[in-house]
Design a protein around this motif. Structure first.
Motif, PDB file in Angstrom:
ATOM      1  N   GLY A  13       0.824  -1.159   0.075  1.00  0.00           N
ATOM      2  CA  GLY A  13       0.076  -0.035   0.012  1.00  0.00           C
ATOM      3  C   GLY A  13       0.770   1.370   0.000  1.00  0.00           C
ATOM      4  O   GLY A  13       0.766   2.064  -1.049  1.00  0.00           O
ATOM      5  N   GLY A  14       1.640   1.423   1.046  1.00  0.00           N
ATOM      6  CA  GLY A  14       2.360   2.799   1.150  1.00  0.00           C
ATOM      7  C   GLY A  14       3.412   2.722   0.297  1.00  0.00           C
ATOM      8  O   GLY A  14       4.013   1.599   0.216  1.00  0.00           O
ATOM      9  N   PRO A  15       4.222   3.956   0.130  1.00  0.00           N
ATOM     10  CA  PRO A  15       5.486   3.900  -0.339  1.00  0.00           C
ATOM     11  C   PRO A  15       6.520   2.920   0.461  1.00  0.00           C
ATOM     12  O   PRO A  15       6.863   3.461   1.565  1.00  0.00           O
ATOM     13  N   ALA A  16       6.892   1.924   0.050  1.00  0.00           N
ATOM     14  CA  ALA A  16       7.653   1.000   0.948  1.00  0.00           C
ATOM     15  C   ALA A  16       9.037   1.500   1.500  1.00  0.00           C
ATOM     16  O   ALA A  16       9.625   1.025   2.508  1.00  0.00           O
ATOM     17  N   ALA A  17       9.667   2.430   0.551  1.00  0.00           N
ATOM     18  CA  ALA A  17      11.005   2.483   1.001  1.00  0.00           C
ATOM     19  C   ALA A  17      10.952   3.564   2.103  1.00  0.00           C
ATOM     20  O   ALA A  17      10.233   4.392   2.250  1.00  0.00           O
ATOM     21  N   PRO A  18      12.176   3.451   3.027  1.00  0.00           N
ATOM     22  CA  PRO A  18      12.427   4.083   4.056  1.00  0.00           C
ATOM     23  C   PRO A  18      12.367   5.715   3.641  1.00  0.00           C
ATOM     24  O   PRO A  18      12.142   6.556   4.569  1.00  0.00           O
ATOM     25  N   ASN A  52      10.704  13.458  -6.303  1.00  0.00           N
ATOM     26  CA  ASN A  52      11.025  12.514  -5.126  1.00  0.00           C
ATOM     27  C   ASN A  52      11.751  11.515  -5.003  1.00  0.00           C
ATOM     28  O   ASN A  52      12.413  11.128  -4.125  1.00  0.00           O
ATOM     29  N   LEU A  53      11.966  10.744  -6.261  1.00  0.00           N
ATOM     30  CA  LEU A  53      12.914   9.738  -6.645  1.00  0.00           C
ATOM     31  C   LEU A  53      14.215  10.441  -6.125  1.00  0.00           C
ATOM     32  O   LEU A  53      15.100   9.430  -5.282  1.00  0.00           O
ATOM     33  N   LEU A  54      14.724  11.576  -6.448  1.00  0.00           N
ATOM     34  CA  LEU A  54      15.899  12.029  -6.228  1.00  0.00           C
ATOM     35  C   LEU A  54      16.053  12.295  -4.537  1.00  0.00           C
ATOM     36  O   LEU A  54      16.826  11.935  -4.211  1.00  0.00           O
ATOM     37  N   ALA A  55      14.973  12.770  -4.004  1.00  0.00           N
ATOM     38  CA  ALA A  55      15.000  12.970  -2.692  1.00  0.00           C
ATOM     39  C   ALA A  55      15.133  11.740  -1.818  1.00  0.00           C
ATOM     40  O   ALA A  55      15.892  11.533  -1.035  1.00  0.00           O
ATOM     41  N   ASP A  56      14.569  10.548  -2.256  1.00  0.00           N
ATOM     42  CA  ASP A  56      14.684   9.299  -1.763  1.00  0.00           C
ATOM     43  C   ASP A  56      16.202   8.855  -1.812  1.00  0.00           C
ATOM     44  O   ASP A  56      16.916   8.259  -0.987  1.00  0.00           O
ATOM     45  N   ALA A  57      16.684   9.086  -3.114  1.00  0.00           N
ATOM     46  CA  ALA A  57      18.052   8.619  -3.450  1.00  0.00           C
ATOM     47  C   ALA A  57      19.063   9.395  -2.427  1.00  0.00           C
ATOM     48  O   ALA A  57      19.939   8.673  -1.732  1.00  0.00           O
ATOM     49  N   ALA A  58      18.735  10.553  -2.299  1.00  0.00           N
ATOM     50  CA  ALA A  58      19.327  11.464  -1.295  1.00  0.00           C
ATOM     51  C   ALA A  58      19.388  10.931   0.152  1.00  0.00           C
ATOM     52  O   ALA A  58      20.302  10.784   0.978  1.00  0.00           O
ATOM     53  N   TYR A  59      18.177  10.593   0.357  1.00  0.00           N
ATOM     54  CA  TYR A  59      18.127  10.097   1.851  1.00  0.00           C
ATOM     55  C   TYR A  59      18.717   8.902   2.217  1.00  0.00           C
ATOM     56  O   TYR A  59      19.535   8.562   3.177  1.00  0.00           O
ATOM     57  N   ALA A  60      18.756   7.872   1.039  1.00  0.00           N
ATOM     58  CA  ALA A  60      19.557   6.696   0.964  1.00  0.00           C
ATOM     59  C   ALA A  60      21.009   6.912   1.305  1.00  0.00           C
ATOM     60  O   ALA A  60      21.933   6.416   2.209  1.00  0.00           O
ATOM     61  N   LEU A  95      10.998   1.581 -10.162  1.00  0.00           N
ATOM     62  CA  LEU A  95      10.051   0.851 -10.753  1.00  0.00           C
ATOM     63  C   LEU A  95       8.785   1.264 -10.267  1.00  0.00           C
ATOM     64  O   LEU A  95       7.798   1.698 -11.140  1.00  0.00           O
ATOM     65  N   GLN A  96       8.781   1.803  -9.002  1.00  0.00           N
ATOM     66  CA  GLN A  96       7.361   2.336  -8.385  1.00  0.00           C
ATOM     67  C   GLN A  96       7.209   3.673  -9.168  1.00  0.00           C
ATOM     68  O   GLN A  96       5.951   4.154  -9.434  1.00  0.00           O
ATOM     69  N   SER A  97       8.181   4.501  -9.304  1.00  0.00           N
ATOM     70  CA  SER A  97       8.132   5.787  -9.880  1.00  0.00           C
ATOM     71  C   SER A  97       7.460   5.583 -11.371  1.00  0.00           C
ATOM     72  O   SER A  97       6.532   6.178 -11.736  1.00  0.00           O
ATOM     73  N   LEU A  98       7.997   4.629 -12.073  1.00  0.00           N
ATOM     74  CA  LEU A  98       7.414   4.230 -13.361  1.00  0.00           C
ATOM     75  C   LEU A  98       5.905   4.048 -13.342  1.00  0.00           C
ATOM     76  O   LEU A  98       4.956   4.296 -14.296  1.00  0.00           O
ATOM     77  N   VAL A  99       5.710   3.114 -12.334  1.00  0.00           N
ATOM     78  CA  VAL A  99       4.070   2.670 -12.305  1.00  0.00           C
ATOM     79  C   VAL A  99       3.174   4.089 -11.829  1.00  0.00           C
ATOM     80  O   VAL A  99       2.367   4.291 -12.473  1.00  0.00           O
ATOM     81  N   LEU A 100       3.842   4.891 -11.115  1.00  0.00           N
ATOM     82  CA  LEU A 100       3.199   6.330 -10.812  1.00  0.00           C
ATOM     83  C   LEU A 100       2.865   7.303 -12.168  1.00  0.00           C
ATOM     84  O   LEU A 100       1.971   7.640 -12.400  1.00  0.00           O
ATOM     85  N   VAL A 101       4.274   7.268 -12.791  1.00  0.00           N
ATOM     86  CA  VAL A 101       3.929   8.003 -14.236  1.00  0.00           C
ATOM     87  C   VAL A 101       2.767   7.344 -14.876  1.00  0.00           C
ATOM     88  O   VAL A 101       2.033   8.281 -15.548  1.00  0.00           O
ATOM     89  N   TRP A 102       2.803   6.189 -14.942  1.00  0.00           N
ATOM     90  CA  TRP A 102       1.737   5.367 -15.837  1.00  0.00           C
ATOM     91  C   TRP A 102       0.254   5.615 -15.386  1.00  0.00           C
ATOM     92  O   TRP A 102      -0.673   5.713 -16.056  1.00  0.00           O
ATOM     93  N   ILE A 103       0.215   5.687 -13.979  1.00  0.00           N
ATOM     94  CA  ILE A 103      -1.051   6.015 -13.401  1.00  0.00           C
ATOM     95  C   ILE A 103      -1.665   7.425 -13.747  1.00  0.00           C
ATOM     96  O   ILE A 103      -2.716   7.870 -13.998  1.00  0.00           O
ATOM     97  N   ARG A 115      13.959  -0.342  -6.833  1.00  0.00           N
ATOM     98  CA  ARG A 115      12.536  -0.764  -6.553  1.00  0.00           C
ATOM     99  C   ARG A 115      11.644   0.441  -6.497  1.00  0.00           C
ATOM    100  O   ARG A 115      10.754   0.918  -7.180  1.00  0.00           O
ATOM    101  N   ARG A 116      12.516   1.731  -6.085  1.00  0.00           N
ATOM    102  CA  ARG A 116      11.930   3.043  -6.178  1.00  0.00           C
ATOM    103  C   ARG A 116      11.675   3.306  -7.656  1.00  0.00           C
ATOM    104  O   ARG A 116      10.794   4.152  -7.858  1.00  0.00           O
TER     105      ARG A 116
END
Lengths: 325, 319, 325
Positions: B16-21, C304-312, C10-18, C7-8
């Protein structure tokens, strides 16, 4: 023995919505050079706060040191300007804490956290301090120190993290190491290793140790002298052997009695009934009176001072009333 | 550690949610680590609220605004819509008969601001109600059903949240023609996502609470659990969420009106009033300034109220 | 870390598609014939026929969807009525302008937000902190168009020190190099301020909260216990930890910043996507409307993807994951 640290009348308050609670109320004792003093008591008796107060690490809000002196090298640490106190911290007096995982910064490598202390106090360059830090890792018996230098805290086991804390604390050769429950959070098997390491390092570096713990077994292994605290005050002081063979305060007696001994046959483990009093609602008279099996009427009315019932011994109990200290 | 304090495993692994930390750190605070429903909060809540200065200030402001809107005709003799009859009535500075001045058509600014409040307050209230209800339904469905329903709904929510609200709104306005009911619906339809997330998190954490597990083990059916346990606890979250979001909705509506795409003429709307005053900015600054101040005060009032409610009733979930 | 990123993505691609699908649905949900949206009296017959064929409007809806989606994926968004040019071209010209504005605003947003947040946390409960909180609440509630107009009134009309519209002066064709840069910078000041600084209040609040949480942690106590100066404690130890969760807030604020750009670009006649969008709505230029909607969403998802990458990247617990005891 030469005196390293002299604490007198240390009082630390915590301001709460219901008033100011004295976590440490007029505590005093000495630490000699090269001596290991055990500070013993149950949770909430104020021993950790005493340690933090010595280092002036009590944060306001909500805590504040309101009275007392801590003298070292003829200077009262309580009166030092903050800048000079910072030179004492990590340098002359170091402290290691109970929980090494949360006490280490997760975003920096272990090596870096040690190195930064060295670079700060010994004014070394980056390369030099890094080498020294690796040396410290070796000293605390961490295998493969060059590699471990670049590890993050979460990549290490609890025992290793505590060693890193020790390396950090000892990196500038402090004259006093305060160890606040150094082994409590660790597995039993690891506990022994850490205590043994502490003993070894203490010998090698010739420093004094203030060992804070609720575990009498640990005290027995390490301490030369013991200070027992209860509800914010010192209730007994004695050399280690005398304390175990002849406790001179009902609280200490209760503590001793509740340690199970091998070969002993008991139906139930003796406990001290009741709970530690709320610092905001202390009983009148002796603080231990409501739990004390030996109380006399005077105990309920008047708080006893520290008496000296024998050479080198102190006890805060009317039953030992003789020469008040 | 008591079970109620355990961080929600759901927030990490569910589809459901964005799973990544990464993105979830904040979302976790919103949805994953929601703690036990603050049952004691409700009982002492009102007393706490009365003592809460921000909340009371906010309540006072909002109440005053509503009263002024209702009693507008009594507070000003002027008609907000009709143009002033005499040319010299135009662009008069604040003072005398016209406490806030007049605009380029000779209309009294104070009257327009007052009547404009009716529009803003009504639209925002209705929109936020729609958004909270839709959001709660979506979030509850996602949270309670779990599995792929949850996944689909939350992905949809994520995608909608990726489109900046104003862009989404503008696109819809372009495709459907503009009218007051449409504005209300669209504002509601573009703001429900955050509430959905919140409610979903609330449901997820509540479901795992001991008292729900106990109810289930006693044989209480799904519907009973929903009605007797989950809904009352979620209601507080919904109300607080609504109050906190209404400020944003007011601002969005104002932006829409400013662009000329919101409430149609000649209904007075603060946003459009600011726009109309734009041309005469140097000469007649009051035409733009006062409607803007009205917006600010209204939003501040709701924000203070929301903060007060949050602190008094549910600091745990909203902290 | 790599797995996390994949994983992120792929999720982003799904979102774009939606988002793509949502846009398609919006187009078809709206009353009226979708083709009518793409048909305009000013357009040449050939263009209309081509678009009819491209959009496959004589085919069933499902096929239309795929044709349309494929087009979008290629970057083929149709032709704009107003400009009679491919939408893709127009976007290619306007996107950089919006990026300029957004990046400048973001820079202001981040700097002001982080600094104010840190200072508020360090001086918690002080006058500075309280004033900051009140000002933040106020600023939070100001509509951006009103703020922009007031600032224009003050700085452009009354004081005449800053320009009130466009990216550069009308006579800047003759300028180049430093003068051009300065001219552009001057034009950037007000729009970036309105877009960035006004929202910085919200970021500051988060940063303050994050810093306060971090300052409570044990490792901060350790840092102080080592004798580190307070500045080091805050800027080195606390900040790095406090900034990590805030990175995700930055990602979340992207839609907000981009949305705000609509108003700001319109008021300041800034030739960016927001302004383009508004114009397109006035002129019923649907291809542009839908294309901008989509592109902006993609930008947000990317951000958002960049933000997640930065976080990681910032959090070693994710990057150097796992334990190698």
């Amino acid at each position: 023995m030469e005196k390293l640290l002299e604490i007198r009348g240390l009082t630390t308050e915590f301001v709460t919505s219901e008033g100011a609670a004295k976590a440490v109320d007029g505590v005093g004792f000495d630490i000699g050079a090269g001596e290991t003093v055990g500070l013993v008591g149950e949770s909430g008796c104020g021993k950790s706060v005493t340690a933090l107060s010595i280092m002036r690490l009590v944060q306001y809000p909500p805590g504040r040191i309101t009275a007392g002196s801590v003298t070292m090298d003829g200077r009262d640490l309580m009166k030092l300007p903050e800048k000079q106190m910072r030179r004492v911290r990590g340098n002359d007096i170091s402290i290691i804490f109970q929980e090494p995982l949360t006490s280490l910064n997760p975003v920096f490598t272990c090596g870096e956290q040690i190195r930064e202390t060295i670079a700060l106090h010994q004014k070394m360059g980056r390369r030099e301090s890094r080498l020294k830090a690796i040396e410290m890792l070796r000293l605390v018996r961490i295998p493969d120190p060059e590699k471990r230098y670049d590890n993050y805290p979460h990549q290490m086991s609890g025992g290793m993290r505590q060693r890193v804390m020790m390396a950090m604390a000892l990196s500038c050769q402090p004259r006093l190491l305060i160890a606040d429950e150094p082994s409590t959070a660790l597995d039993v098997s690891v506990q022994a290793q850490i205590i043994e390491l502490l003993l070894d390092l203490k010998e090698r570096m010739g420093m004094s140790v203030l060992l804070i713990t609720h575990d009498l077994a640990v005290v027995a292994q390490m301490a030369d002298r013991v200070v027992v605290m209860y509800a914010g005050v010192v209730v007994e002081q004695a050399p280690i052997d005398s304390l175990f063979s002849d406790p001179m305060h009902p609280y200490t007696e209760g503590l001793m009695a509740s340690i199970p001994k091998l070969g002993e046959h008991l139906e139930r483990l003796p406990v001290i009934p009741g709970n530690v009093p709320d610092p905001l609602r202390l009983p009148a008279g002796c603080r231990f009176s409501d739990r004390c099996p030996k109380r006399i009427p005077r105990c309920l009315v008047e708080e006893p001072p520290l008496f000296s019932p024998a050479e080198g011994r102190l006890s805060r109990c009317w039953l030992r009333g003789g020469i008040a200290k | 550690m008591t079970p109620s304090r355990r961080p929600m495993p759901a927030a990490q692994g569910t589809p459901g949610g964005p799973a990544a930390p990464g993105l979830t750190e904040v979302f976790r605070r919103m949805e994953g680590t929601l703690q036990q429903p603050c049952r004691t909060c409700w009982s002492g809540g009102w007393a706490r609220f009365r003592r809460n200065r921000t909340g009371m200030a906010g309540a006072f402001i909002v109440a005053a605004l509503y009263l002024m809107a209702v009693f507008a005709p009594a507070l000003t003799p002027y008609d907000p819509v009709s143009h002033g009859s005499l040319p010299e009535m135009r662009h008069r500075a604040p003072g005398g008969d016209h406490p806030l001045g007049t605009d380029k058509f000779g209309r009294d600014v104070f009257a327009r601001v007052l009547y404009g409040s009716r529009i803003s307050l009504t639209i925002s209230f209705l929109s936020v109600t729609i958004s909270v209800i839709v959001g709660a339904l979506a979030g509850a469905a996602a949270g309670y059903a779990g599995g792929w329903v949850d996944a689909v709904i939350m992905r949809f929510v994520d995608a909608l949240m990726a489109i900046p609200r104003l862009f989404l709104l503008l696109t819809c306005v372009a495709l459907f023609s503009s009218s007051i009911p449409l504005v209300i619906i669209l504002l509601g339809a573009t703001s429900w996502m955050a509430t959905a997330r919140l409610v979903r998190g609330q449901i997820l954490s509540l479901r795992r609470q001991d008292f729900v597990v106990a109810a289930e083990s006693l044989g209480a059916g799904g519907r009973r659990i929903i009605f007797r346990h989950l809904i009352p606890n979620t209601l507080t979250v919904m109300i607080i969420s609504a109050t906190l979001r209404i400020g944003g909705i007011i601002l969005t509506e104002a932006s829409l009106s400013f662009l000329g795409l919101g409430v149609p003429q000649p209904v007075p709307s603060w946003g459009r009033m600011v726009f109309e005053g734009r041309e005469a900015l140097l000469g007649a600054w009051w035409v733009s300034t006062f409607p803007g101040l009205a917006i600010i005060i209204t939003v501040i009032g709701y924000n203070l109220l929301g903060d007060g409610l949050k602190e008094s009733f549910d600091p745990v979930n909203f902290g | 870390m790599a797995a996390f990123l994949v994983r992120r993505i792929l999720q982003s691609l799904v979102l774009v598609w939606i988002v793509l699908t949502i846009t398609f649905f919006l187009l078809h949900l709206a009353p009226g014939d979708p083709m009518a949206r793409y048909d305009h009296p000013d357009m040449s017959r050939e263009t209309v026929m081509r678009m009819r064929g491209q959009l496959g409007l004589d085919r069933p809806v499902i096929e239309q969807y795929f044709i349309w989606a494929a087009g979008f994926a290629r970057g083929d968004f149709g032709v704009s009525f107003r400009y009679n040019r491919p939408v893709g071209e127009i976007l290619a010209e306007t996107i950089p302008n919006t990026l300029r504005l957004t990046v400048a605003s973001m820079a202001l947003y981040v700097v002001f937000g982080l600094v104010l947040g840190m200072m508020s946390a360090a001086r918690r409960y002080s006058v500075f902190d309280r004033v900051n909180t009140i000002v933040a609440l106020f600023v939070y509630s100001i509509p951006s168009f009103w703020l922009a107009l007031m600032l224009i009134l003050l700085f452009s009309l009354k004081l005449g020190v800053l320009p009130s519209s466009h990216m550069q002066s009308l006579d800047s064709a003759s300028l180049s190099g430093i003068p051009l840069f300065l001219d552009r910078a001057r034009h950037l000041v007000l729009p970036a301020f309105v877009l960035g600084v006004a929202s910085a209040a919200g970021l500051a609040r988060y940063m303050r909260g994050s810093m306060i949480d971090v300052l409570r942690e044990d490792y901060i106590r350790t840092a102080r216990a080592k004798g580190l100066p307070e500045r080091s404690v805050l800027l080195k130890h606390a900040f790095r930890n406090a900034a990590i969760p805030v990175v995700t807030i930055l990602g979340m604020s992207l839609p907000f910043l981009l949305g705000g750009a609509v108003i700001v670009e319109k008021i300041f006649s800034w030739p960016g996507m927001g302004g383009l969008m508004v114009e397109a709505i006035y002129t019923r230029d649907y291809p542009v409307v839908l294309a901008v909607n989509f592109v902006v969403a993609v930008m947000v998802i990317l951000g958002n993807l960049l933000a997640d990458a930065a976080y990681a990247a910032l959090d070693p617990r994710i990057m150097a994951g796992g334990k190698d005891r």
